[in-house]
Design a protein around this motif. Structure first.
Motif, PDB file in Angstrom:
ATOM      1  N   ILE A 290       6.216 -11.884  66.798  1.00 12.10           N
ATOM      2  CA  ILE A 290       6.017 -11.549  68.299  1.00 12.10           C
ATOM      3  C   ILE A 290       6.382 -10.093  68.267  1.00 12.10           C
ATOM      4  CG2 ILE A 290       6.314 -11.858  70.411  1.00 12.10           C
ATOM      5  CD1 ILE A 290       6.169 -15.020  69.793  1.00 12.10           C
ATOM      6  N   LEU A 291       7.689  -9.728  67.859  1.00  9.82           N
ATOM      7  CA  LEU A 291       8.065  -8.449  67.956  1.00  9.82           C
ATOM      8  C   LEU A 291       7.417  -7.573  67.101  1.00  9.82           C
ATOM      9  CD1 LEU A 291      10.679  -6.965  68.932  1.00  9.82           C
ATOM     10  CD2 LEU A 291      11.715  -7.454  66.897  1.00  9.82           C
ATOM     11  N   THR A 292       7.128  -7.613  66.052  1.00  8.00           N
ATOM     12  CA  THR A 292       6.324  -6.896  65.252  1.00  8.00           C
ATOM     13  C   THR A 292       4.871  -6.530  65.955  1.00  8.00           C
ATOM     14  OG1 THR A 292       7.091  -7.625  63.177  1.00  8.00           O
ATOM     15  CG2 THR A 292       4.915  -6.450  63.082  1.00  8.00           C
ATOM     16  N   TYR A 293       4.226  -7.581  66.515  1.00 10.40           N
ATOM     17  CA  TYR A 293       2.978  -7.323  67.402  1.00 10.40           C
ATOM     18  C   TYR A 293       3.220  -6.362  68.545  1.00 10.40           C
ATOM     19  CZ  TYR A 293      -0.645  -8.268  70.850  1.00 10.40           C
ATOM     20  OH  TYR A 293      -1.206  -8.164  71.866  1.00 10.40           O
ATOM     21  N   VAL A 294       4.380  -6.626  69.261  1.00  6.89           N
ATOM     22  CA  VAL A 294       4.678  -6.038  70.484  1.00  6.89           C
ATOM     23  C   VAL A 294       4.848  -4.446  70.084  1.00  6.89           C
ATOM     24  CG1 VAL A 294       6.343  -5.542  72.258  1.00  6.89           C
ATOM     25  CG2 VAL A 294       5.525  -7.946  71.980  1.00  6.89           C
TER      26      VAL A 294
END
Length: 150
Positions: free
Chosen positions: A35-39
């Motif tokens: 999720i952090l990578t996507y954001v």
């Protein structure tokens, strides 16, 4: 062969001894990192899109976010759909890298700059989004005597 069997059985027994809470924490950590990578990726891509004159909301839609990238690099945008289909994701990736190469050239970068896009795409996006280079988009019409000039 006995050594291999012993290794397999000891690994299985070791995993059986791990408390379920630890497995849950590891799984949540992996999901959190995804999720952090996507954001971060979408945030940087939205800044790049703003610089290129593309609507920034397109950077936040998974998979569709590559459609404008492909089109900006003179490729067919629908190839972004094929990035999820295993036999077709190889040519789709090649077309995406070709589009990234062309985008880099439009921003005035050297040919080697595509290496960042292939191996460290988040650095490639951040570099293009925040450096001083300009996107050679459509020029605004200029009002002169006798009419408009492109």
């Amino acid at each position: 062969m006995d050594i291999l069997k012993q290794f397999v059985y000891s690994a299985r027994d070791t995993l059986a001894d791990v408390p379920p809470i630890v497995i849950g924490i590891v799984i949540l950590g992996i999901i959190g990192m995804a999720i952090l990578t996507y954001v971060v990726h979408s945030f940087l891509l939205s800044y790049l899109f703003r610089k290129m004159g593309i609507k920034t909301w397109k950077a936040w839609i998974p998979l569709y976010q590559y459609w404008p990238v492909l089109e900006a690099g003179r490729q067919k945008g629908y190839w972004s759909i094929f990035l999820l289909i295993p036999p077709l994701n190889i040519p789709a990736s090649i077309l995406l890298y070709l589009a990234m190469y062309r985008i880099g050239l439009k921003f005035g970068k050297e040919k080697w700059f595509i290496a960042l896009g292939i191996f460290v795409p988040i650095v490639w996006i951040a570099w293009l989004a925040f450096d001083g280079s300009k996107w050679p988009g459509k020029k605004k019409p200029v009002l002169i005597k006798g009419g408009l000039k492109d």
